[in-house]
Each structure stands twice: as C-alpha cells, then as structure tokens.
Design an enzyme around this catalytic site. Structure first.
Site, PDB file in Angstrom:
ATOM      1  N   CYS A 191      34.189  54.948  47.340  1.00  0.00           N
ATOM      2  CA  CYS A 191      34.168  55.568  46.171  1.00  0.00           C
ATOM      3  C   CYS A 191      32.202  54.739  46.431  1.00  0.00           C
ATOM      4  CB  CYS A 191      34.014  54.142  45.354  1.00  0.00           C
ATOM      5  SG  CYS A 191      34.047  52.141  45.324  1.00  0.00           S
ATOM      6  N   CYS A 251      37.728  46.252  43.944  1.00  0.00           N
ATOM      7  CA  CYS A 251      36.256  45.812  44.094  1.00  0.00           C
ATOM      8  C   CYS A 251      36.622  43.923  44.096  1.00  0.00           C
ATOM      9  CB  CYS A 251      35.981  45.637  42.683  1.00  0.00           C
ATOM     10  SG  CYS A 251      35.288  47.431  42.452  1.00  0.00           S
TER      11      CYS A 251
END
Lengths: 137, 180
Positions: A37, A107
């Site tokens: 990402c 995350c």
C-alpha cells in the site's frame, strides 16, 4: 468503508507527531513500511536511563487513516511503560481499541512492527554503549 | 482445438517459462490470430464458431499478460500457487524505507508551499528510476535462472523482487505527479 470514531479522532488529532534525534543513545527508532500500500511509518521512543521507562514517544506516518491512527495510539500507549511492557503490546490490542475492520488489520501489524523495531534499535544502541564502556576501562 | 488450453502458456504451445523471446511470441500471436479469426469460421457449425471465438478471446488475454515481463511473472507465480505475499514475508530493506520516508517528507513540504523541496524530490526520483532499472536487470537474470532450474527458491526471490518493484513504482508515480 466508514472509519470508527476512535480512528477519526486519532486521524484528525494525531498524538505525538514529530521526531527525536535518532543519534541520541536513549532514543530507539523504528522504520517500517508496507510495499503493497506504500505506507511508511517511523516510530521513536525515548527511554529514561535511570528508570528504564519510556518517557517520550513520537511518530510520523505516511499512509491511510488507520495506519496513522494505529501509530498515534501506539505512541500514547508506549509512554510510561517499561521496554518489556512495551514489547507486550500486540496488534490485536490496537485492532480492538480502534475497531479496525479486517482489511485494515495490516495497519495495526505495521504499528506493532514499528514498536518492536524501535525497541530493537534502542537495545542495540545500549549494547553498543556497554561495549564502548568496557573498552574504555 | 479439441479442448481449451489449460493456461496462457499452453495457448501459445509453450512451457511455463519466463525468459520468453518476445518477437517470436508476437509472430506466433499473429499466426494464431489469423488461424482462428472468427471470419474464417463463418460457414462452420455454431459449436465450432463458438470455439474459435473462445480461443481468440483467450489468445488476446494470453498475449496481453505474457508480453509484459511483470504481468507474465505475476501470472506464473499465481499458477505455481504463490500469492504476492505481504510485508511480513517480504519486508522492504531499511535503507529503502529511509528513502521512502524522506521522499514523503519532501512531498509534504512541497504541498505546503516549500519549492526547495522540488530539488530533493527530483533527486529522489532519479534514484528510484535507477533502482527500478537495476531491479529489471535482476529480474531478467532470475527469469533465466528459473527457466534453467524450475525451482521454488527462484520464485521466492522473484516474488520479493516484484514486491519491491511495485513499491518503487508507486514512489516514482508520486514523485512524477508532484513535479508535473
């Protein structure tokens, strides 16, 4: 996908954004990233040499709201903990606190990795300091 | 065509290999395109017409995927049951992360109106472009190694390389966008 209130709070009012001198022997720096990402996260801790407690923690994250919130929360949790207590922080704790959806779990993994990397850097520095002291004698 | 090919390599009648001769592949693409062009089946049975149409569409997909070395490698990895892999199995090297971080800082400064950041971004862009060229050379070497050995270890290396390249590609795009 909607962010939880807690994510939005950290995203809009990130805690402890900034940086510390990475050459300071009491500062540990963790730099981690996720190629898929493009996120990159820098997390730093400053350990009090007398008490072994993390006095200060700073972060700077380039990434999505969940990545910023995860690292912001991590710095909040780190302050006041010993290094060993800090090592016990798990990504699942962050997931639960921020109510992260499954697609954003990476995350929280990134934040846990950043904590571990910062602590490792700090420990390596302490080891280096010790050997320097030994050599001086 | 008695049965449909099992993968895009089989469409071209070749083994699952990576170091392909592109001009030869293209020549074969034209030959097969002509051979199975739906116009040539205008008077064939409905079933044959359908088969020719199916093959032509598969041929187009195969050509699109195999002519590009990156999509070809990703496709072969998938065929061999290797998923792209996450950052835990393929962590980016620390010095690359430093570069990425610095680039992001410079991009942020540029957005907030600091034009000095342009030079920094340009420097970073050139470093990333050089890195990408290097990765492409490494990739070609891995292609040859895989075709010779057909081993999982080379595929692992290739997967790691593709992940790094994707990362660099995003950074190049961000830097170019900021400078345009």
């Amino acid at each position: 996908m909607a962010y939880s209130d807690k994510v939005l709070d950290h995203y809009n009012h990130p805690r402890n954004v900034g940086s510390m001198d990475k050459n300071d022997s009491h500062v540990g720096t963790g730099m981690v990233g996720a190629p898929e990402c493009g996120d990159v996260m820098k997390l730093q801790i400053k350990v009090n040499p007398e008490t072994g407690i993390i006095d200060d923690a700073k972060f700077k994250t380039f990434g999505c709201g969940s990545a910023i919130a995860s690292s912001s929360l991590a710095t909040e949790w780190l302050k006041g903990k010993t290094v060993d207590e800090a090592l016990a922080i798990k990504n699942t704790d962050i997931v639960n606190e921020l109510a992260l959806p499954p697609v954003k779990i990476h995350c929280s993994v990134l934040a846990e990795d950043a904590i571990k990397a910062a602590i490792t850097d700090y420990k390596v520095k302490q080891g280096a300091d010790v050997s320097a002291l030994v050599q001086a004698h | 065509m008695s049965h449909s090919p099992s993968d895009y390599f089989a469409v071209f009648g070749i083994d699952r290999s990576l170091a392909l001769n592109l001009p030869e592949l293209q020549r074969q693409f034209y030959v097969l395109s002509k051979q199975f062009h739906p116009d040539r089946f205008a008077r064939a049975s409905a079933a044959e017409q359908q088969r020719a149409l199916d093959f032509t569409s598969q041929l187009n997909d195969a050509w699109r995927i195999l002519r590009d070395p990156i999509s070809r490698a990703e496709y072969l990895l998938k065929l061999q049951g290797m998923e792209p892999g996450d950052s835990r199995t393929n962590p980016p090297p620390p010095e690359l992360l430093e570069e990425v971080f610095d680039l992001n800082m410079a991009l942020e400064e540029l957005r907030s109106g600091d034009t000095h950041a342009r030079d920094q971004i340009l420097g970073a862009l050139n470093r990333f472009l050089a890195l990408r060229d290097q990765l492409d050379q490494d990739r070609d070497a891995l292609f040859v190694r895989y075709d010779a050995n057909r081993d999982a270890a080379t595929l692992q290396d290739l997967r790691g390389l593709l992940n790094r390249r994707r990362y660099i590609e995003n950074l190049v795009r961000d830097a170019q966008q900021a400078l345009s």
